[in-house]
Design an enzyme around this catalytic site. Structure first.
Site, PDB file in Angstrom:
ATOM      1  N   VAL A 130       0.809  -1.226   0.000  1.00  0.00           N
ATOM      2  CA  VAL A 130       0.000   0.000   0.000  1.00  0.00           C
ATOM      3  C   VAL A 130       0.839   1.272   0.000  1.00  0.00           C
ATOM      4  CG1 VAL A 130      -1.985  -1.103   1.113  1.00  0.00           C
ATOM      5  CG2 VAL A 130      -0.275   0.067   2.527  1.00  0.00           C
ATOM      6  N   LYS A 153      -2.643   8.686  11.529  1.00  0.00           N
ATOM      7  CA  LYS A 153      -4.007   8.234  11.843  1.00  0.00           C
ATOM      8  C   LYS A 153      -4.965   9.431  11.955  1.00  0.00           C
ATOM      9  CE  LYS A 153      -3.376   3.696  12.025  1.00  0.00           C
ATOM     10  NZ  LYS A 153      -3.985   2.767  11.057  1.00  0.00           N
ATOM     11  N   TYR A 186       2.907   7.582  13.756  1.00  0.00           N
ATOM     12  CA  TYR A 186       1.644   6.849  13.823  1.00  0.00           C
ATOM     13  C   TYR A 186       0.481   7.796  14.063  1.00  0.00           C
ATOM     14  CZ  TYR A 186      -1.558   3.031  15.087  1.00  0.00           C
ATOM     15  OH  TYR A 186      -2.602   2.139  15.137  1.00  0.00           O
TER      16      TYR A 186
HETATM   17  P1  NAP Z   1       0.207  -5.870  12.633  1.00  0.00           P
HETATM   18  O1  NAP Z   1       0.005  -7.125  13.371  1.00  0.00           O
HETATM   19  O2  NAP Z   1       1.504  -5.166  12.769  1.00  0.00           O
HETATM   20  O3  NAP Z   1      -0.122  -6.103  11.092  1.00  0.00           O
HETATM   21  C1  NAP Z   1       0.072  -5.049  10.190  1.00  0.00           C
HETATM   22  C2  NAP Z   1      -0.306  -5.522   8.809  1.00  0.00           C
HETATM   23  O4  NAP Z   1      -0.059  -4.425   7.911  1.00  0.00           O
HETATM   24  C3  NAP Z   1       0.546  -6.701   8.321  1.00  0.00           C
HETATM   25  O5  NAP Z   1      -0.245  -7.530   7.518  1.00  0.00           O
HETATM   26  C4  NAP Z   1       1.606  -6.003   7.494  1.00  0.00           C
HETATM   27  O6  NAP Z   1       2.166  -6.803   6.470  1.00  0.00           O
HETATM   28  C5  NAP Z   1       0.751  -4.916   6.841  1.00  0.00           C
HETATM   29  N1  NAP Z   1       1.551  -3.876   6.226  1.00  0.00           N
HETATM   30  C6  NAP Z   1       2.444  -3.030   6.775  1.00  0.00           C
HETATM   31  N2  NAP Z   1       2.988  -2.254   5.828  1.00  0.00           N
HETATM   32  C7  NAP Z   1       2.410  -2.610   4.646  1.00  0.00           C
HETATM   33  C8  NAP Z   1       2.537  -2.184   3.310  1.00  0.00           C
HETATM   34  N3  NAP Z   1       3.396  -1.212   2.952  1.00  0.00           N
HETATM   35  N4  NAP Z   1       1.770  -2.757   2.364  1.00  0.00           N
HETATM   36  C9  NAP Z   1       0.907  -3.750   2.701  1.00  0.00           C
HETATM   37  N5  NAP Z   1       0.768  -4.231   3.935  1.00  0.00           N
HETATM   38  C10 NAP Z   1       1.503  -3.653   4.900  1.00  0.00           C
HETATM   39  O7  NAP Z   1      -0.900  -4.795  13.046  1.00  0.00           O
HETATM   40  P2  NAP Z   1      -2.400  -4.978  13.586  1.00  0.00           P
HETATM   41  O8  NAP Z   1      -2.374  -4.823  15.047  1.00  0.00           O
HETATM   42  O9  NAP Z   1      -3.036  -6.164  12.949  1.00  0.00           O
HETATM   43  O10 NAP Z   1      -3.019  -3.630  13.002  1.00  0.00           O
HETATM   44  C11 NAP Z   1      -4.015  -3.606  11.991  1.00  0.00           C
HETATM   45  C12 NAP Z   1      -4.637  -2.230  11.983  1.00  0.00           C
HETATM   46  O11 NAP Z   1      -5.213  -1.947  13.266  1.00  0.00           O
HETATM   47  C13 NAP Z   1      -3.643  -1.098  11.733  1.00  0.00           C
HETATM   48  O12 NAP Z   1      -4.246  -0.124  10.919  1.00  0.00           O
HETATM   49  C14 NAP Z   1      -3.379  -0.534  13.113  1.00  0.00           C
HETATM   50  O13 NAP Z   1      -2.965   0.794  13.080  1.00  0.00           O
HETATM   51  C15 NAP Z   1      -4.744  -0.707  13.740  1.00  0.00           C
HETATM   52  N6  NAP Z   1      -4.719  -0.709  15.198  1.00  0.00           N
HETATM   53  C16 NAP Z   1      -4.148  -1.723  15.880  1.00  0.00           C
HETATM   54  C17 NAP Z   1      -4.157  -1.709  17.276  1.00  0.00           C
HETATM   55  C18 NAP Z   1      -3.560  -2.817  18.085  1.00  0.00           C
HETATM   56  O14 NAP Z   1      -3.596  -2.719  19.321  1.00  0.00           O
HETATM   57  N7  NAP Z   1      -3.065  -3.884  17.482  1.00  0.00           N
HETATM   58  C19 NAP Z   1      -4.731  -0.617  17.950  1.00  0.00           C
HETATM   59  C20 NAP Z   1      -5.309   0.414  17.219  1.00  0.00           C
HETATM   60  C21 NAP Z   1      -5.294   0.357  15.844  1.00  0.00           C
HETATM   61  P3  NAP Z   1       3.636  -7.524   6.627  1.00  0.00           P
HETATM   62  O15 NAP Z   1       3.371  -8.844   7.281  1.00  0.00           O
HETATM   63  O16 NAP Z   1       4.101  -7.629   5.214  1.00  0.00           O
HETATM   64  O17 NAP Z   1       4.475  -6.614   7.464  1.00  0.00           O
END
Ligand code: NAP
Length: 230
Positions: free
Chosen positions: A61, A158, A154
């Protein structure tokens, strides 16, 4: 009618769970991943678990050309995208005074550029079809009400994603809903092992917004299926 949902960062974490839940609800899911091998492996796993319609496509992305390639591949295969979940994100550390430019640029390209380019690639065909759902996965750290916590790369991106949600919602008409979701603090690589929520809980509001009925909300920010302040 079977709807098609495209999920960014579908190979792990909350994105993978969103793919699982949407496919179990009967949607066809385009699981996108910047590493196609990871994406294909997860899509295979999801298909093995139950007979669901999930397939993988490469999508980094942070690269506008990658978004264009993904859109072209889907168009070539005659697949219209009805639902977009902008989930992929990074959370690099650093404050305003100590973070380096390249880190902030990477966060901008991934967390804001990605949803921006994906919306421009897929929302026009939603407008033509008269149906669409866009869910931008945001965070409490992107909210002024949430004190803009977390690293600068971040929280700034956001906040901007929240603004993009409002701007896009203002530009669309018909049965197109554009909303932002905060999943809460979730146990993923980003959230860490100490987070209180499971990926199932984190995905719930996102999936709800992705499948809203015609009379559902648009232009809002939600956690636990309830509106929260920007
Ligand atoms: P995560 O476990 O770190 O997973 C992030 C995902 O994004 C992975 O699939 C990663 O792919 C992908 N990604 C990163 N850079 C990319 C790129 N350039 N192109 C395509 N894919 C990319 O994070 P998560 O916790 O599942 O977070 C998912 C969403 O929830 C995010 O938007 C995050 O900001 C939001 N969020 C999470 C939390 C939390 O507590 N976890 C809280 C608030 C919001 P790779 O495997 O290739 O790196």
């Amino acid at each position: 009618m079977i709807r098609t949902a495209l999920v960014t960062g579908g190979n792990r974490g909350i994105g993978k769970e969103v793919c699982r839940q949407l496919s179990q609800q009967g949607l066809r899911v385009v699981l996108t991943s910047r590493c196609i091998m990871d994406g294909e492996e997860v899509a295979r796993d999801l298909r093995a678990d139950r007979s669901v319609d999930v397939f993988a496509i490469e999508l980094d992305v942070s690269q506008a050309e990658s978004v264009s390639r993904c859109a072209a591949e889907l168009a070539e295969r005659n697949i219209a995208v009805d639902v977009v979940v902008n989930n992929a994100a990074i959370c690099p550390s650093g404050g305003v005074l100590d973070v380096d430019d390249a880190t902030v640029e990477a966060a901008l390209r991934t967390n804001l550029g990605g949803p921006f380019w994906v919306a421009r690639a897929f929302v026009p065909s939603m407008l033509r079809a008269g149906y669409g759902r866009v869910v931008n996965v945001s965070s409490r750290w992107g909210s002024f009400d949430g004190d803009l916590g977390g690293p600068v790369g971040y929280s700034l991106t956001k906040v901007a994603l929240n603004a993009l949600t409002v701007k896009l919602a203002q530009e669309v008409s018909g049965d197109i809903k554009v909303n932002a979701a905060c999943p809460g603090w979730v146990r993923t690589r980003m959230g860490g092992d100490g987070a209180p929520r499971s990926v199932e809980q984190g995905a719930e509001t996102i999936v709800w917004l992705a499948t809203l009925p015609r009379d559902g909300p648009t232009g809002g920010f939600f956690r636990d299926k309830r509106p929260i302040p920007w």
